[in-house]
Design a protein around this motif. Structure first.
Motif, PDB file in Angstrom:
ATOM      1  N   ASP A   6      17.868  46.921  40.064  1.00 47.15           N
ATOM      2  CA  ASP A   6      18.002  47.772  39.020  1.00 47.15           C
ATOM      3  C   ASP A   6      18.604  47.401  37.614  1.00 47.15           C
ATOM      4  N   ILE A   7      19.829  46.606  37.734  1.00 48.29           N
ATOM      5  CA  ILE A   7      20.487  46.322  36.837  1.00 48.29           C
ATOM      6  C   ILE A   7      19.734  45.135  36.175  1.00 48.29           C
TER       7      ILE A   7
ATOM      8  N   ARG B 208      18.117  43.765  32.008  1.00 53.39           N
ATOM      9  CA  ARG B 208      18.598  42.777  30.988  1.00 53.39           C
ATOM     10  C   ARG B 208      18.064  41.343  31.192  1.00 53.39           C
ATOM     11  N   ALA B 209      17.087  41.226  31.953  1.00 54.74           N
ATOM     12  CA  ALA B 209      16.506  39.807  32.138  1.00 54.74           C
ATOM     13  C   ALA B 209      15.128  40.140  32.571  1.00 54.74           C
TER      14      ALA B 209
ATOM     15  N   ASP C 189       9.364  47.240  48.053  1.00 58.32           N
ATOM     16  CA  ASP C 189       9.478  48.709  48.033  1.00 58.32           C
ATOM     17  C   ASP C 189      10.343  49.015  46.783  1.00 58.32           C
ATOM     18  N   PHE C 190      11.038  48.308  45.941  1.00 58.45           N
ATOM     19  CA  PHE C 190      11.646  48.583  44.703  1.00 58.45           C
ATOM     20  C   PHE C 190      10.666  48.941  43.646  1.00 58.45           C
ATOM     21  N   PHE C 191       9.626  47.995  43.786  1.00 59.34           N
ATOM     22  CA  PHE C 191       8.350  48.187  42.652  1.00 59.34           C
ATOM     23  C   PHE C 191       7.285  49.123  43.208  1.00 59.34           C
ATOM     24  N   GLY C 192       7.418  49.660  44.479  1.00 59.17           N
ATOM     25  CA  GLY C 192       6.409  50.365  45.188  1.00 59.17           C
ATOM     26  C   GLY C 192       5.155  49.774  45.206  1.00 59.17           C
TER      27      GLY C 192
END
Length: 417
Positions: free
Chosen positions: A54-55, A59-60, A83-86
């Motif tokens: 998430d961080i 920023r990158a 999972d983070f991007f579904g």
């Protein structure tokens, strides 16, 4: 546009494994001219890995992952990214085929849990692993974000990076410029003293100049960003020349040069030879010299004169001087240097004696007090006193004592008429 390196593995947080992958990737990104501002190490934990992502995505634009691609339950990188991007995970038959063939080549049967390595996010491309069983992925899950994953095994990651990742990054228009650096090396001057002399260079933007210190020496990294290494080197050259002129004799080499390498080249150029007599360094000086292939052309050997009886019997140190001045003294260091030079018939002789600690020091002769003697071609002798500090470790004092001896000789070889 910038990249962030995310290394996954609890073993790194525990200190069980040195994170050499981050160092390698940082250098590779610099060579491609891709800015890189952050590195993160995270354990094998889904929620913490998501927090890191998430961080990082805020920023990158390029996220480079290493580790967590194996077949065991704690290898969570690929499924967590999906999972983070579904995105769902899909099994790739070509990965199964590749793994099966590799296991067969090694005379083994692939176990069921290895199939986990064939699961990658839907829409991602395979980043092939020519040597291992864990492939990586190249994925652009949303505009402005590119994901590259690699196994934690360094040898596998290096090849995957060079053969697939670099061509991909260049195909995307990244890596059109490179960052090339020269590391200037200094001995005999502190970081703050050198920084004061060259402080006006720290405001440059291309090239840039940055200091860093460690193990008794100071370095200045001069870096330039350009379309090619040759162009960057041309930008660096005048700055390097000016800094070397300002530093004078405190400058001794560049990049992978060591004091032993520099001294060796000077001796070889003049056709001269060296022998050493060591007390507190216990052979460390000789090791530095013999670490260099071909050093037998100029380094003939040495004597580890740890006990006073060896100083007297092997090197001819005057026992009365030992009683009067002590083993740690300029007089004894000079006699050690002349003694080993005479015994081994060399052009130069170095003698090192000191108190490496943590015991053995006194008010008049504290831990860290070291004397280096130098005997020259005409048997002339001189010496220098070093005070490396009573709070330093034994290993540090022994190391910088050997370096100090080499630097003492280097300065003599450079400045003699």
């Amino acid at each position: 546009m910038s990249a962030e390196i995310i290394c996954v593995g609890t073993e790194m947080l525990l200190g069980d494994i040195l994170n050499s992958n981050a160092q390698y990737l940082a250098k590779q990104l610099a060579q491609l001219g891709i800015p890189h501002h952050y590195q993160t190490v995270v354990g094998d934990n889904v929620e913490r890995l998501k927090q890191v992502m998430d961080i990082a995505t805020s920023r990158a634009q390029i996220l480079i992952f290493t580790g967590g691609l194996g077949p065991t339950p704690d290898d969570l990188t690929c499924e967590t990214i999906a999972d983070f991007f579904g995105a769902p995970l899909v099994e790739k038959p070509e990965i199964i085929e590749d793994m099966t063939a590799k296991f067969a080549q090694r005379g083994r049967v692939m176990s069921a849990n290895n199939r986990k390595q064939a699961l990658i996010p839907q829409g991602a491309d395979i980043l092939p692993n020519p040597t291992g069983t864990a492939p990586g992925i190249i994925w652009q899950p949303r505009p402005g974000v590119t994901i590259l994953t690699f196994p934690g095994v360094p040898s596998e990651m290096y090849r995957m990076w060079e053969e697939t990742a670099v061509p991909f990054l260049k195909s995307q228009g990244w890596g059109q410029e490179i960052i090339y650096s020269r590391s200037l090396r200094f001995w005999g001057i502190g970081e703050s003293a050198l920084a004061e002399k060259v402080s006006f260079y720290f405001d440059l933007t291309n090239p840039t100049v940055a200091p860093y210190a460690g193990n008794g020496e100071v370095r200045l990294r001069v870096s330039a960003k350009a379309a090619s290494e040759a162009v960057a080197a041309d930008l660096i050259a005048p700055i390097e020349k000016e800094i070397r002129e300002i530093a004078g004799l405190d400058y001794y080499g560049v990049d992978n040069d060591t004091l032993a390498v520099v001294v060796g080249k000077l001796l070889q150029a003049s056709g001269e030879t060296l022998s050493v007599a060591e007390s507190c360094t216990g052979g460390g000086l000789g090791q530095m010299l013999t670490d260099i292939s071909g050093s037998s052309e100029y380094f003939w050997g040495g004597v580890i004169s740890y006990d006073n009886s060896v100083k007297v019997g092997m090197l001819g140190v005057n026992p009365e001087d030992l009683d009067k001045f002590g083993a740690v003294s300029a007089t004894v260091a000079e006699q050690m240097a002349l003694g080993v030079k005479t015994r081994l018939s060399t052009t130069w002789g170095l003698g090192v004696t000191g108190i490496a600690g943590p015991t053995g020091g006194s008010d008049t002769k504290p831990v860290g007090l070291v004397y280096v003697g130098l005997a020259g071609p005409k048997d002339e002798v001189t010496s220098i006193e070093y005070r490396f500090g009573s709070t330093r470790t034994r290993a540090y004092i022994r190391y910088v004592s050997a370096c100090g001896a080499l630097d003492f000789l280097r300065r003599k070889l450079v400045t003699r008429v």
